[in-house]
Design a protein around this motif. Structure first.
Motif, PDB file in Angstrom:
ATOM      1  N   TYR A  48       0.804  -1.339   0.036  1.00 41.78           N
ATOM      2  CA  TYR A  48       0.021   0.165   0.147  1.00 41.78           C
ATOM      3  C   TYR A  48       0.642   1.215  -0.142  1.00 41.78           C
ATOM      4  CZ  TYR A  48      -3.386   3.403   1.434  1.00 41.78           C
ATOM      5  OH  TYR A  48      -4.288   4.528   1.639  1.00 41.78           O
ATOM      6  N   ASN A  49       1.841   1.145   0.716  1.00 39.60           N
ATOM      7  CA  ASN A  49       2.672   2.394   0.933  1.00 39.60           C
ATOM      8  C   ASN A  49       3.627   2.686  -0.305  1.00 39.60           C
ATOM      9  OD1 ASN A  49       2.292   4.085   3.468  1.00 39.60           O
ATOM     10  ND2 ASN A  49       2.564   2.068   4.351  1.00 39.60           N
ATOM     11  N   TYR A  50       4.148   1.619  -0.892  1.00 37.57           N
ATOM     12  CA  TYR A  50       5.063   1.636  -2.020  1.00 37.57           C
ATOM     13  C   TYR A  50       4.665   1.159  -3.228  1.00 37.57           C
ATOM     14  CZ  TYR A  50       8.270   1.874   1.897  1.00 37.57           C
ATOM     15  OH  TYR A  50       8.749   2.119   3.258  1.00 37.57           O
ATOM     16  N   LEU A  51       3.334   1.005  -3.669  1.00 34.83           N
ATOM     17  CA  LEU A  51       2.986   0.882  -4.910  1.00 34.83           C
ATOM     18  C   LEU A  51       2.856   2.044  -5.733  1.00 34.83           C
ATOM     19  CD1 LEU A  51       1.648  -1.355  -6.604  1.00 34.83           C
ATOM     20  CD2 LEU A  51      -0.582  -0.660  -5.902  1.00 34.83           C
ATOM     21  N   PRO A  52       2.488   3.092  -5.251  1.00 32.12           N
ATOM     22  CA  PRO A  52       2.521   4.456  -6.116  1.00 32.12           C
ATOM     23  C   PRO A  52       4.017   4.549  -6.615  1.00 32.12           C
ATOM     24  CG  PRO A  52       1.420   4.820  -4.072  1.00 32.12           C
ATOM     25  CD  PRO A  52       1.976   3.436  -3.883  1.00 32.12           C
ATOM     26  N   TYR A  53       5.016   4.475  -6.029  1.00 32.56           N
ATOM     27  CA  TYR A  53       6.326   4.468  -6.398  1.00 32.56           C
ATOM     28  C   TYR A  53       6.619   3.633  -7.758  1.00 32.56           C
ATOM     29  CZ  TYR A  53       6.978   7.164  -2.260  1.00 32.56           C
ATOM     30  OH  TYR A  53       6.764   8.057  -1.347  1.00 32.56           O
ATOM     31  N   MET A  54       6.076   2.631  -7.709  1.00 34.49           N
ATOM     32  CA  MET A  54       6.177   1.597  -8.956  1.00 34.49           C
ATOM     33  C   MET A  54       5.305   2.171 -10.115  1.00 34.49           C
ATOM     34  SD  MET A  54       8.097  -0.928  -9.793  1.00 34.49           S
ATOM     35  CE  MET A  54       8.298  -1.654 -11.255  1.00 34.49           C
ATOM     36  N   ILE A  55       3.951   2.504  -9.823  1.00 40.78           N
ATOM     37  CA  ILE A  55       3.106   2.702 -10.798  1.00 40.78           C
ATOM     38  C   ILE A  55       3.486   4.063 -11.470  1.00 40.78           C
ATOM     39  CG2 ILE A  55       0.592   3.485 -11.329  1.00 40.78           C
ATOM     40  CD1 ILE A  55      -0.140   1.288  -8.972  1.00 40.78           C
ATOM     41  N   LEU A  56       3.757   4.892 -10.855  1.00 41.67           N
ATOM     42  CA  LEU A  56       3.897   6.451 -11.633  1.00 41.67           C
ATOM     43  C   LEU A  56       5.128   6.247 -12.603  1.00 41.67           C
ATOM     44  CD1 LEU A  56       3.522   8.505  -8.571  1.00 41.67           C
ATOM     45  CD2 LEU A  56       1.981   8.237 -10.300  1.00 41.67           C
ATOM     46  N   PRO A  57       6.397   5.732 -12.390  1.00 46.07           N
ATOM     47  CA  PRO A  57       7.354   5.639 -13.509  1.00 46.07           C
ATOM     48  C   PRO A  57       6.667   4.798 -14.620  1.00 46.07           C
ATOM     49  CG  PRO A  57       8.348   4.999 -11.106  1.00 46.07           C
ATOM     50  CD  PRO A  57       6.867   5.221 -11.162  1.00 46.07           C
ATOM     51  N   LEU A  58       5.961   3.742 -14.467  1.00 48.27           N
ATOM     52  CA  LEU A  58       5.364   2.871 -15.431  1.00 48.27           C
ATOM     53  C   LEU A  58       4.393   3.759 -16.215  1.00 48.27           C
ATOM     54  CD1 LEU A  58       5.000  -0.683 -13.700  1.00 48.27           C
ATOM     55  CD2 LEU A  58       6.339  -0.251 -15.744  1.00 48.27           C
ATOM     56  N   TYR A  59       3.576   4.303 -15.614  1.00 49.09           N
ATOM     57  CA  TYR A  59       2.465   5.173 -16.189  1.00 49.09           C
ATOM     58  C   TYR A  59       3.313   6.195 -17.178  1.00 49.09           C
ATOM     59  CZ  TYR A  59      -1.081   8.349 -16.973  1.00 49.09           C
ATOM     60  OH  TYR A  59      -2.151   9.455 -17.597  1.00 49.09           O
ATOM     61  N   ALA A  60       4.221   6.823 -16.440  1.00 43.72           N
ATOM     62  CA  ALA A  60       4.582   7.940 -17.108  1.00 43.72           C
ATOM     63  C   ALA A  60       5.408   7.402 -18.416  1.00 43.72           C
ATOM     64  CB  ALA A  60       6.011   8.796 -16.318  1.00 43.72           C
ATOM     65  N   ILE A  61       6.085   6.201 -18.484  1.00 41.10           N
ATOM     66  CA  ILE A  61       6.821   5.661 -19.763  1.00 41.10           C
ATOM     67  C   ILE A  61       5.817   5.094 -20.573  1.00 41.10           C
ATOM     68  CG2 ILE A  61       8.132   3.579 -20.508  1.00 41.10           C
ATOM     69  CD1 ILE A  61      10.033   5.854 -19.172  1.00 41.10           C
ATOM     70  N   ILE A  62       4.749   4.429 -20.222  1.00 40.04           N
ATOM     71  CA  ILE A  62       3.568   3.924 -21.307  1.00 40.04           C
ATOM     72  C   ILE A  62       2.813   5.026 -21.885  1.00 40.04           C
ATOM     73  CG2 ILE A  62       1.479   2.318 -21.175  1.00 40.04           C
ATOM     74  CD1 ILE A  62       3.094   0.742 -18.968  1.00 40.04           C
TER      75      ILE A  62
END
Length: 172
Positions: A48-62
């Motif tokens: 819950y605490n660290y998932l945004p740190y994984m999703i945001l870079p992926l979203y920015a690239i995709i």
């Protein structure tokens, strides 16, 4: 932006024996379930605490992937799975590497989540380091563990940079 500490304490309020989830289940005659002080609670809190740190870079690239590449793959006969595997996945690898580093660095040193959600029963590397610094005679052990951890993080960043070219894209 909600504080890391408040988010973790919110999960304590949800998962504890007299918390919201067990109170709700108690109305149906179920409970109290052991939701807190378990490895699952620690994993839930960390995700819950660290998932945004994984999703945001992926979203920015995709979102930067040119739709014409996807259309070209489909025109060449790729199904949805093949488009994902052969086009989207390789082009999103810089975001994956960036996300891994952004999650690795804070999660490897965390101790608050395991103390609050795990009840201090489950030790992570951050718990071990904190314990070493609480005792004056073991500062050197805590410093050594911290140094080794920092070297491992630097190696991880170097590996990520090795697979990236100058423009931030992955060399394929």
């Amino acid at each position: 932006c909600m504080s890391f500490l408040l988010r973790t304490l919110a999960w304590v309020g949800l998962l504890q024996d007299t918390g919201i989830i067990n109170s709700f289940l108690g109305k149906f005659g179920i409970g109290p379930l052991p939701l807190i002080r378990t490895p699952a609670a620690v994993v839930l809190g960390m995700v819950y605490n660290y998932l945004p740190y994984m999703i945001l870079p992926l979203y920015a690239i995709i979102v930067k992937i040119d739709n014409r590449l996807i259309e070209a793959a489909e025109d060449l006969g790729c199904n949805s799975f093949q488009v994902m595997r052969r086009v989207v996945w390789p082009l999103s690898l810089p975001g994956v590497f960036s996300g891994i580093n952004m999650v690795l660095i804070p999660s490897i040193s965390t101790f608050y989540i395991s103390q609050k959600l795990g009840g201090g029963v489950f030790d992570l590397l951050g718990d071990t380091i904190e314990r070493q610094f609480q005792n004056v005679s073991t500062y050197n052990i805590g410093a050594a563990i911290s140094l080794i951890m920092m070297i491992l993080i630097l190696i991880s960043v170097a590996i990520m940079n090795k697979f990236s070219d100058d423009d931030g894209g992955v060399v394929i």
